[in-house]
Design a protein around this motif. Structure first.
Motif, PDB file in Angstrom:
ATOM      1  N   ILE A 373       0.811  -1.194   0.026  1.00  0.00           N
ATOM      2  CA  ILE A 373      -0.076   0.055  -0.006  1.00  0.00           C
ATOM      3  C   ILE A 373       0.874   1.309   0.104  1.00  0.00           C
ATOM      4  CG2 ILE A 373      -1.475   1.362   1.370  1.00  0.00           C
ATOM      5  CD1 ILE A 373      -2.594  -1.633   2.412  1.00  0.00           C
ATOM      6  N   ALA A 374       1.973   1.324   0.812  1.00  0.00           N
ATOM      7  CA  ALA A 374       2.798   2.555   1.000  1.00  0.00           C
ATOM      8  C   ALA A 374       3.626   2.863  -0.406  1.00  0.00           C
ATOM      9  CB  ALA A 374       3.797   2.160   2.169  1.00  0.00           C
ATOM     10  N   GLY A 375       4.050   1.540  -1.056  1.00  0.00           N
ATOM     11  CA  GLY A 375       4.561   1.626  -2.282  1.00  0.00           C
ATOM     12  C   GLY A 375       3.888   2.246  -3.268  1.00  0.00           C
ATOM     13  N   ASP A 376       2.640   1.780  -3.511  1.00  0.00           N
ATOM     14  CA  ASP A 376       1.516   2.639  -4.469  1.00  0.00           C
ATOM     15  C   ASP A 376       1.546   3.882  -4.015  1.00  0.00           C
ATOM     16  OD1 ASP A 376      -0.554   2.271  -6.339  1.00  0.00           O
ATOM     17  OD2 ASP A 376      -1.878   2.675  -4.691  1.00  0.00           O
ATOM     18  N   ILE A 377       1.250   4.235  -2.825  1.00  0.00           N
ATOM     19  CA  ILE A 377       0.841   5.717  -2.415  1.00  0.00           C
ATOM     20  C   ILE A 377       2.031   6.568  -2.762  1.00  0.00           C
ATOM     21  CG2 ILE A 377       0.699   7.373  -0.297  1.00  0.00           C
ATOM     22  CD1 ILE A 377      -0.821   5.169   1.161  1.00  0.00           C
ATOM     23  N   TYR A 378       3.254   6.218  -2.657  1.00  0.00           N
ATOM     24  CA  TYR A 378       4.193   7.087  -2.790  1.00  0.00           C
ATOM     25  C   TYR A 378       4.689   7.011  -4.340  1.00  0.00           C
ATOM     26  CZ  TYR A 378       5.668   7.522   2.020  1.00  0.00           C
ATOM     27  OH  TYR A 378       5.754   8.310   3.280  1.00  0.00           O
ATOM     28  N   THR A 379       4.270   6.031  -5.073  1.00  0.00           N
ATOM     29  CA  THR A 379       4.616   6.129  -6.584  1.00  0.00           C
ATOM     30  C   THR A 379       3.461   7.092  -6.959  1.00  0.00           C
ATOM     31  OG1 THR A 379       5.244   3.772  -6.804  1.00  0.00           O
ATOM     32  CG2 THR A 379       4.137   4.944  -8.772  1.00  0.00           C
ATOM     33  N   GLY A 381       1.993   9.526  -5.294  1.00  0.00           N
ATOM     34  CA  GLY A 381       2.062  10.674  -4.432  1.00  0.00           C
ATOM     35  C   GLY A 381       0.944  11.418  -4.045  1.00  0.00           C
ATOM     36  N   THR A 382      -0.160  10.452  -3.639  1.00  0.00           N
ATOM     37  CA  THR A 382      -1.340  10.842  -3.074  1.00  0.00           C
ATOM     38  C   THR A 382      -1.866   9.490  -2.605  1.00  0.00           C
ATOM     39  OG1 THR A 382      -3.651  11.731  -3.410  1.00  0.00           O
ATOM     40  CG2 THR A 382      -2.827  10.455  -5.276  1.00  0.00           C
TER      41      THR A 382
END
Length: 385
Positions: A373-379, A381-382
């Motif tokens: 989940i964190a990887g997707d968010i940082y990719t 940017g939101t």
């Protein structure tokens, strides 16, 4: 306009399954949950109801095109009666969707019996040294004339003790990480295959165990998918199974909450039903709110898959949070029942133990899901969608 309405066909199917879950599964759940015997009779009845063929080809007895929402609905409804048997549509869906990329020989041998509820198949990915880091697996598949020789050990495998065959993930010697990993259909009666039962605190009927492979020969016809791409294949299928697992846990939790509601209206203290006390009713209200929120998250993930939209992150959310919500709801129901909630003859303690398995295993731990989940968010940017 967004619609949260199930179709008439889905509602009708859910009604049939709800009747079966209430009348056939629920009365015997506590006894089954305390046994390591796989419930073949009940599994066969699931096959008769058509619940094991959701999203698999009609020529093998399935329903046809993939239907993630229907699979999730079926799993949720069945879990109210027996969370262990409710895992069957998920397991069959995971195995069956991968077998579609195998030879005609393998498909014709295993898909009809799997969908009919006559045989079970396991998925062997996890190893003693590579649990959540599944790409670090060490089981090898050495090319030989006519096929491969498999060597290694798989552990914590659901259905290991009752499976007729297993999807085994192994790597070509000399490769690393996800590169070079292939999937093979391994008959459990093949020479060199051994298995050993592993007892957990719950999910006993599922047949948790380890599988040992000692120079096991697998012919070319038993390769599943493309050689060297097996790891990527199984990861894509986990996106629907993770959301379905979340619904499965929530289905069991909702049943415990329903039982707590009924009990609290009957049980009296100081001349009043305990449902009149906020210490009880507010607990029910809080858990009902959390369960409903988690439920909608799971169905959104399945809807995104059905509409061919990105859903990996929501699938991971559905895997780590709903089981925690379910465990907490079952615990509240246990406390409302007092000593009866803790008693082995009642189902709450069994559901609590069975749900716990999905907090630490099955399709990745909570920590791995949060990493995705964190990887997707940082990719992106939101945190929004």
């Amino acid at each position: 306009m967004i619609s949260f309405e199930f179709s008439q066909d889905q509602k009708q199917f859910a009604k049939v399954l709800r009747d079966f879950s209430t009348k056939e599964l629920l009365p015997h759940y506590t006894a089954r949950a305390a046994s390591t015997e796989f419930p073949y009779d009940a599994f066969g009845k699931l096959g008769d109801l058509g619940v094991l063929g959701i999203g698999l080809p009609e020529k093998f007895g399935g329903t046809g095109e993939e239907d993630p929402v229907l699979l999730g609905l079926a799993t949720e409804v069945l879990a109210a009666g027996d969370i262990n048997l409710a895992s069957a549509p998920i397991q069959v869906g995971l195995v069956g969707s991968q077998l579609l990329h195998s030879s005609d020989e393998v498909q014709e041998r295993y898909l009809p019996t799997l969908i009919a509820g006559k045989e079970t198949l396991a998925i062997a990915l996890t190893e003693p040294g590579s649990g959540s880091d599944a790409s670090a697996l060490r089981t090898t598949a050495t090319p030989v004339e006519g096929g491969w020789r498999l060597n290694g050990e798989k552990t914590a495998i659901s259905w290991a003790m009752n499976a007729a065959a297993t999807l085994v993930y192994a790597r070509t010697p000399g490769t690393t990480r996800s590169q070079g990993v292939s999937c093979f259909l391994v008959p459990m009666d093949a020479p060199g295959v051994g298995r050993r039962q592993m007892l957990g605190m719950g999910c006993l009927p599922i047949g948790w165990g380890s599988i040992h492979l000692d120079n096991v020969f697998i012919p070319h016809s038993h390769l599943v998918g493309e050689e060297g791409r097996g790891f990527r294949s199984v990861m894509s299928h986990f996106d629907f199974s993770r959301a379905a697992i979340g619904l499965m846990c929530l289905g069991a939790a909702r049943q415990s909450l329903d039982e707590a509601v009924a009990y609290s209206q009957q049980r009296e203290t100081f001349g009043h039903p305990i449902s009149t006390y906020q210490g009880v009713s507010f607990g029910i209200a809080e858990q009902a709110t959390l369960v409903e929120a988690a439920r909608l998250l799971c169905y959104k993930a399945l809807w995104l898959r059905e509409t061919d939209q990105p859903h990996t992150s929501l699938a991971s959310m559905s895997k780590w949070w709903p089981p925690q919500v379910a465990r907490q709801a079952i615990e509240v129901a246990m406390r409302i029942h007092g000593n009866l909630g803790y008693a082995a003859e009642f189902p709450h303690q069994a559901r609590y133990r069975d749900v716990m398995a999905y907090l630490v295993a099955a399709d990745g731990s909570a920590e791995i899901q949060k990493r995705i989940i964190a990887g997707d968010i940082y990719t992106r940017g939101t945190v929004g969608y």
